[in-house]
Structure formats: structure tokens, C-alpha cells
Design a protein around this motif. Structure first.
Motif, short mmCIF file in Angstrom:
data_model
loop_
_atom_site.label_atom_id
_atom_site.label_comp_id
_atom_site.label_asym_id
_atom_site.label_seq_id
_atom_site.Cartn_x
_atom_site.Cartn_y
_atom_site.Cartn_z
N VAL A 57 0.84 -1.20 0.00
CA VAL A 57 0.00 0.00 0.00
C VAL A 57 0.87 1.25 0.00
O VAL A 57 0.62 2.20 -0.76
CB VAL A 57 -0.96 -0.01 1.21
CG1 VAL A 57 -1.65 1.33 1.40
CG2 VAL A 57 -1.99 -1.11 1.06
N ALA A 58 1.90 1.29 0.82
CA ALA A 58 2.77 2.46 0.89
C ALA A 58 3.51 2.65 -0.44
O ALA A 58 3.69 3.79 -0.89
CB ALA A 58 3.76 2.31 2.04
N LEU A 59 3.93 1.57 -1.07
CA LEU A 59 4.61 1.66 -2.35
C LEU A 59 3.66 2.20 -3.43
O LEU A 59 4.05 3.03 -4.25
CB LEU A 59 5.16 0.29 -2.75
CG LEU A 59 6.03 0.24 -4.00
CD1 LEU A 59 7.29 1.06 -3.78
CD2 LEU A 59 6.36 -1.18 -4.34
N MET A 60 2.42 1.75 -3.42
CA MET A 60 1.43 2.24 -4.38
C MET A 60 1.12 3.73 -4.14
O MET A 60 0.94 4.49 -5.09
CB MET A 60 0.14 1.42 -4.32
CG MET A 60 0.28 0.00 -4.84
SD MET A 60 0.74 -0.05 -6.58
CE MET A 60 2.40 -0.66 -6.49
N MET A 61 1.09 4.13 -2.88
CA MET A 61 0.88 5.55 -2.57
C MET A 61 2.04 6.39 -3.10
O MET A 61 1.83 7.47 -3.67
CB MET A 61 0.72 5.76 -1.06
CG MET A 61 -0.57 5.24 -0.50
SD MET A 61 -0.63 5.30 1.30
CE MET A 61 -0.38 7.00 1.64
N ALA A 62 3.24 5.90 -2.93
CA ALA A 62 4.42 6.63 -3.40
C ALA A 62 4.44 6.67 -4.93
O ALA A 62 4.79 7.70 -5.52
CB ALA A 62 5.69 5.98 -2.88
N ALA A 63 4.05 5.58 -5.57
CA ALA A 63 4.00 5.56 -7.03
C ALA A 63 2.95 6.53 -7.55
O ALA A 63 3.17 7.24 -8.54
CB ALA A 63 3.71 4.15 -7.53
N ALA A 64 1.80 6.60 -6.89
CA ALA A 64 0.75 7.55 -7.29
C ALA A 64 1.23 8.99 -7.11
O ALA A 64 0.95 9.86 -7.94
CB ALA A 64 -0.52 7.31 -6.48
N SER B 294 1.73 11.47 -10.40
CA SER B 294 0.68 12.49 -10.45
C SER B 294 1.22 13.77 -11.09
O SER B 294 2.40 14.12 -10.89
CB SER B 294 0.19 12.79 -9.03
OG SER B 294 -0.64 13.90 -9.01
N PRO B 295 0.39 14.50 -11.86
CA PRO B 295 0.87 15.77 -12.44
C PRO B 295 1.27 16.80 -11.38
O PRO B 295 2.17 17.60 -11.60
CB PRO B 295 -0.33 16.27 -13.24
CG PRO B 295 -1.19 15.08 -13.47
CD PRO B 295 -0.92 14.14 -12.34
N GLN B 296 0.63 16.79 -10.23
CA GLN B 296 0.98 17.72 -9.16
C GLN B 296 2.02 17.14 -8.21
O GLN B 296 2.51 17.84 -7.33
CB GLN B 296 -0.26 18.10 -8.33
CG GLN B 296 -1.27 18.93 -9.06
CD GLN B 296 -2.28 18.07 -9.80
OE1 GLN B 296 -2.39 16.88 -9.54
NE2 GLN B 296 -2.99 18.66 -10.74
N GLY C 67 8.18 14.21 -2.92
CA GLY C 67 6.95 13.87 -2.20
C GLY C 67 6.75 12.36 -2.13
O GLY C 67 6.29 11.83 -1.11
N ALA C 68 7.10 11.66 -3.20
CA ALA C 68 6.99 10.20 -3.20
C ALA C 68 7.95 9.58 -2.19
O ALA C 68 7.60 8.63 -1.48
CB ALA C 68 7.25 9.65 -4.60
#
Length: 88
Positions: free
Chosen positions: A11-18, A22-24, A29-30
Motif C-alpha cells: 500500500v505504501a509503495l502504491m501511494m508513493a507511485a501515485a 501524479s501531475p501535481q 513527495g513520493a
């Protein structure tokens, strides 16, 4: 125990990838997301959940050392080495 850690890491890896894609978002931040939502909580969780195992191993080592205490001669200077000289 490891199933929870693997799921949380995913989950944390997917959050970092998102965050990174992300354009913003940004790579900084990742990285911060991965550190604060992934690595630090997982380290704390694994440390806390590993405490009973560490205590069990420590007690077993103490019992082994206790049982082993009488079967060996006392430790002395190494055989064949001259004693160390002290300077005055």
C-alpha cells in the motif's frame, strides 16, 4: 505477522507511485510518502511484534550459558602468547 507487513509495504509503495506519477506530485513527495507511511511504521511494527521472539532467544541463550558454565575451564591468557607488558 509478515502478511500484515507485506500488505502495508504494498500500500505504501502504491501511494508513493501515485505521488510520483501524479501531475501535481514530485519524486521528493513520493520519497517522503514512502518514508513516513511505509518504512518508519513498518520498522516500528516489526520491532514491536518481534519482541517476544527476541526475549525467547535471549532466555534460551542465558539458559544455555548457565548450563555450559561448569563444563569449561576458566578463561585465561591464550596459550603460547607472552603476557602484555605495562610501561612505567
Amino acid at each position: 505477522m509478515y502478511l500484515i507487513a507485506i500488505a502495508w509495504a504494498y500500500v505504501a509503495l502504491m501511494m508513493a507511485a501515485a505521488e510520483a506519477t501524479s501531475p501535481q506530485g514530485s519524486l521528493l513527495g513520493a520519497a517522503i510518502t514512502l518514508l513516513l507511511y511505509g518504512i518508519l511504521p513498518l520498522g516500528l511494527l516489526l520491532y514491536i511484534l518481534g519482541t517476544p521472539g527476541r526475549r525467547r532467544r535471549q532466555r534460551a541463550a542465558a539458559l544455555t550459558a548457565e548450563a555450559d558454565a561448569g563444563s569449561h575451564p576458566p578463561a585465561g591468557p591464550a596459550q603460547g602468547l607472552a603476557p602484555e607488558r605495562e610501561e612505567a
